[in-house]
Design an enzyme around this catalytic site. Sequence first.
Site, short mmCIF file in Angstrom:
data_model
loop_
_atom_site.label_atom_id
_atom_site.label_comp_id
_atom_site.label_asym_id
_atom_site.label_seq_id
_atom_site.Cartn_x
_atom_site.Cartn_y
_atom_site.Cartn_z
CE LYS A 81 31.89 63.61 47.44
NZ LYS A 81 32.50 64.96 47.64
CG ASP A 194 41.33 54.86 59.16
OD1 ASP A 194 42.03 55.76 59.64
OD2 ASP A 194 40.49 55.04 58.27
#
Length: 504
Positions: A81, A194
């Site tokens: 995903k 991130d």
Amino acid sequence: MGCCQSSFLRETHPEKLQKNRGLSLNPSIINTTGGDSDQGGVGGGVVGGATPVFSEYSFTDLKAATNNFSSDYIVSESGEKAPNLVYKGRLQNRRWIAVKKFTKLAWPDPKQFVEEASGVGRLRHRRLANLIGYCCDGDERLLVAEYMPNDTLAKHLFHWESQTIEWAMRLRVALYIAEALEYCSTKGHKLYHDLNAYRVLFDEDGDPRLSCFGLMKNSRDGKSYSTNLAYTPPEYLRNGRVTPESVIFSCGTILLDLLSGKHIPPSHALDMIRGKNILLLMDSHLEGKFSTEEATVVVGLASECLQYEPRERPNLQKLVEILEPLQPKPEVPSYVMLGIPKQEEAPATPQHPLSPMGEACQRMDLTAIHQILVTSHYRDDEGTNELSFQEWTQQMRDMLEARKRGDFAFRDKDFKTAIDCYSQFIDVGTMVSPTVYARRSLCHLLSDQPDAALRDAMQAQCVYPDWPTAFYMQAVALAKLNMDKDAADMLNEAAGLEEKRQRR
């Protein structure tokens, strides 16, 4: 194994590969010197010969390394995903790698992608999982990094209920990541996209390293942020941009992870800190097994990092200065504190009987190998060259004369002269000779140049793919490079080829 396509040559000597294969490698992009490295100061810096230079990889090589990008090889945090998948892979030279595969729309401009990748590829530090290459082939955009085999900080903290990381190791993680970020900042890479516990990896020795992938944008505009928005810096939510101060905020979230063993939203953690509920913040698995004084310092540091206003956060140098004196067990190896086995594999026992050449290679008896190569002369070169009458020019005669001088020097153990003469023969390029490569490989070994020896042995295999001697010489060179498991595999492969040859 197809050494003409060898990723080892592309990693270690791209300019040689360019000469041999006519590859169009841009010298302004490909870093052939090993990149920037921190020679001293915080972290000690140099990775040394274990990390290959930044190079271009072919899509075919990376496809083969990842078993056609098999789902079984995916190591991304979110599995299939994830927007940009990360795979583990193994190159033809048996080096494990991590491959990040971007979506087709992430980097439409190939020049921008290569420039970004080559900038990160110049970094070299032992606190980083270094970027070692890229692939930009048609619509494909891939990054290649060192592979870290011992999972991520997030998995160690959040998923392994039965085994927690001890306090001293958590402090080491905090320091090492601060050192990695400070190094990157001093080299002009102040942004890290991130930053979270999944970006902290553990190498074969259990030492924490920071993934290099976060040093590149997730996409051309850098607006991709994959973690939950509850953990993102406030300024990112305001303007969608990552700044150096945003990196400090993310450091604070990692400190919270280390303190609590859980992924706690910063706003909730700050409320607990303001309420003096430090013990409630601490991981219950650490009860009675940590220093309250040290924890208080780390909590205070985390609180500073998580300040709403970016200017009120500390810089990376301050983080390192505060964390460095807190290390309670600097002499204990990381793999011991993590409770994982030291990654040392005993050389495998050959599955096939060894010939005198094989036994000499297994013993690392270079004198015996030299005698065997002298005695066997060029009998295995038959059929490797088919020359027309027109090719018997003066240049050809000069080339053969250079080989002859090399043979005399090799016989007389004048290995430096032998290398020079054999190099003259090879550089002309009209004839190929696996024996010359094998002999020059041994000369390099006797001159304490195992990297060059391995390249020559692989070139001998390129010329004569099923020649046992080429594999035997690779085995010796790999052993000299302390790659014992790979050396044993190569020795066994050579013995198997020799057995097939005898059956014929």
